[in-house]
Design an enzyme around this catalytic site. Sequence first.
Site, mmCIF file in Angstrom:
data_model
loop_
_atom_site.group_PDB
_atom_site.id
_atom_site.type_symbol
_atom_site.label_atom_id
_atom_site.label_comp_id
_atom_site.label_asym_id
_atom_site.label_seq_id
_atom_site.Cartn_x
_atom_site.Cartn_y
_atom_site.Cartn_z
ATOM 1 N N THR A 282 -104.390 -43.126 -30.897
ATOM 2 C CA THR A 282 -102.991 -43.317 -31.282
ATOM 3 C C THR A 282 -102.100 -42.758 -30.187
ATOM 4 O O THR A 282 -102.502 -41.871 -29.445
ATOM 5 C CB THR A 282 -102.691 -42.639 -32.638
ATOM 6 O OG1 THR A 282 -101.294 -42.716 -32.908
ATOM 7 C CG2 THR A 282 -103.097 -41.181 -32.650
ATOM 8 N N GLY A 283 -100.884 -43.299 -30.098
ATOM 9 C CA GLY A 283 -99.962 -42.842 -29.059
ATOM 10 C C GLY A 283 -99.283 -44.038 -28.412
ATOM 11 O O GLY A 283 -99.076 -45.073 -29.051
ATOM 12 N N LYS A 284 -98.947 -43.904 -27.148
ATOM 13 C CA LYS A 284 -98.251 -44.985 -26.444
ATOM 14 C C LYS A 284 -99.254 -46.056 -26.034
ATOM 15 O O LYS A 284 -100.078 -45.854 -25.123
ATOM 16 C CB LYS A 284 -97.531 -44.431 -25.216
ATOM 17 C CG LYS A 284 -96.681 -45.464 -24.531
ATOM 18 C CD LYS A 284 -95.992 -44.887 -23.312
ATOM 19 C CE LYS A 284 -95.214 -45.979 -22.593
ATOM 20 N NZ LYS A 284 -94.686 -45.518 -21.307
ATOM 21 N N GLY A 285 -99.170 -47.194 -26.706
ATOM 22 C CA GLY A 285 -100.177 -48.233 -26.536
ATOM 23 C C GLY A 285 -100.396 -48.674 -25.108
ATOM 24 O O GLY A 285 -101.533 -48.918 -24.689
ATOM 25 N N ARG B 47 -94.786 -58.076 -29.010
ATOM 26 C CA ARG B 47 -95.535 -57.055 -28.267
ATOM 27 C C ARG B 47 -96.824 -56.674 -29.023
ATOM 28 O O ARG B 47 -96.814 -56.474 -30.227
ATOM 29 C CB ARG B 47 -94.652 -55.823 -28.088
ATOM 30 C CG ARG B 47 -95.332 -54.644 -27.395
ATOM 31 C CD ARG B 47 -95.867 -53.612 -28.367
ATOM 32 N NE ARG B 47 -96.325 -52.393 -27.705
ATOM 33 C CZ ARG B 47 -96.976 -51.423 -28.328
ATOM 34 N NH1 ARG B 47 -97.230 -51.501 -29.609
ATOM 35 N NH2 ARG B 47 -97.388 -50.361 -27.663
ATOM 36 N N ILE B 48 -97.903 -56.569 -28.304
ATOM 37 C CA ILE B 48 -99.167 -56.132 -28.889
ATOM 38 C C ILE B 48 -99.552 -54.816 -28.237
ATOM 39 O O ILE B 48 -99.480 -54.669 -27.013
ATOM 40 C CB ILE B 48 -100.251 -57.209 -28.694
ATOM 41 C CG1 ILE B 48 -99.917 -58.432 -29.579
ATOM 42 C CG2 ILE B 48 -101.640 -56.665 -29.022
ATOM 43 C CD1 ILE B 48 -100.751 -59.650 -29.303
ATOM 44 N N ASP C 181 -102.199 -51.081 -28.345
ATOM 45 C CA ASP C 181 -103.615 -50.737 -28.138
ATOM 46 C C ASP C 181 -104.453 -50.869 -29.394
ATOM 47 O O ASP C 181 -105.659 -51.104 -29.324
ATOM 48 C CB ASP C 181 -103.723 -49.292 -27.654
ATOM 49 C CG ASP C 181 -103.112 -48.329 -28.681
ATOM 50 O OD1 ASP C 181 -101.898 -48.449 -28.941
ATOM 51 O OD2 ASP C 181 -103.843 -47.503 -29.242
ATOM 52 N N THR D 12 -99.060 -43.880 -36.934
ATOM 53 C CA THR D 12 -100.170 -44.828 -36.995
ATOM 54 C C THR D 12 -101.361 -44.172 -37.684
ATOM 55 O O THR D 12 -101.488 -42.956 -37.648
ATOM 56 C CB THR D 12 -100.520 -45.214 -35.539
ATOM 57 O OG1 THR D 12 -99.486 -46.052 -35.042
ATOM 58 C CG2 THR D 12 -101.859 -45.914 -35.418
HETATM 59 N N1 ASP Z 1 -100.542 -46.846 -30.443
HETATM 60 C C1 ASP Z 1 -99.553 -47.499 -31.239
HETATM 61 C C2 ASP Z 1 -98.905 -48.594 -30.419
HETATM 62 O O1 ASP Z 1 -98.615 -48.391 -29.251
HETATM 63 C C3 ASP Z 1 -98.496 -46.592 -31.780
HETATM 64 C C4 ASP Z 1 -98.979 -45.289 -32.372
HETATM 65 O O2 ASP Z 1 -100.130 -44.932 -32.210
HETATM 66 O O3 ASP Z 1 -98.186 -44.621 -33.036
HETATM 67 O O4 ASP Z 1 -98.646 -49.628 -30.955
#
Ligand code: ASP
Length: 305
Positions: A239-242, A217-218, A220, A189
């Site tokens: 960024t990471g696990k939304g 799915r939406i 963060d 991301t």
């Molecule tokens: N945060 C993003 C999501 O969960 C994914 C990512 O940051 O790589 O959609």
Amino acid sequence: MGWAIALHGGAGDIPLNLPAERRLPREAALKHCLNVGVAALKANKNALDVVELVVRELENHPNFNAGKGSVLTTAGTIEMEACIMDGNTMKCGAVSGLTTVVNAISLARLVMEKTPHIYLAFDGAEAFAREQGVETIDSSHFITSENIERLHQAKEANRVQIDYTQPITANSNKETTAADANGDSQIGTVGCVAVDSCGNLASATSTGGLVNKMVGRIGDTPIIGAGTYANHLCAVSATGKGESIIRGTVARDVAALMEFRGLSLKEAASYVVDDRVPKGTCGLVAVSATGEVTMPFNTTDETYI
Ligand code: ASP
């Protein structure tokens, strides 16, 4: 007053020994985009224009999980999302579920500037894109062979994963596949934060989301205060696990700790990444009105998804 800028290309379980042939192009792309942003700030562009410009560049680069290079839903389709926020005016715009828009971040800005709303998604967002005449292209343009392979891996492992998630191999409960063996899975991301020489702050984030995510799915990224936030004190792009970032109201918490607890940007961001979200789920970039920059993350060692 000075200016400052920071950008990211995602956080996740990124191997520290990523082969040079895979690492260097991504580093070069990040450096190029950083230079684009620096040049714009030096030319006295405002922070909002700069973060949009930089994120557009990143979206156009197929090695990142945004625009071309977006990861795939469980149905093998793409649903891109993005958000932009102007810390000076507190105006913001967000989009989700885009399938044909070349630069989601610019559509988010148009939502902010040309509608009475903040957030448009799916068919409505696509219709708005056509009405505004932004560049669109057939969905197949965004889908890369690496992402088809990545979806295949995620389905085999029966999991939804951050784009940087390491494969499961035989020795360590992880298995190696062709795409991961050659480092092809390492994408991310994108986001950019900036403060301009007038002290205006802005944040922009854009993504394809998680690999093998449910249709609809939406995450963060487009949620104000979760993946993206800016006010008069700071600008943050996460960024990471939304799902973890939304629960932790990550971007807004950084600003709130500065505002209500008087923490510095670095203290606030470290606290949020270390104590407010599970380990292995989050990274962020942030700048303050005084030009402080910080980029904490808690993702490298393990995958917790
Ligand atoms: N945060 C993003 C999501 O969960 C994914 C990512 O940051 O790589 O959609």
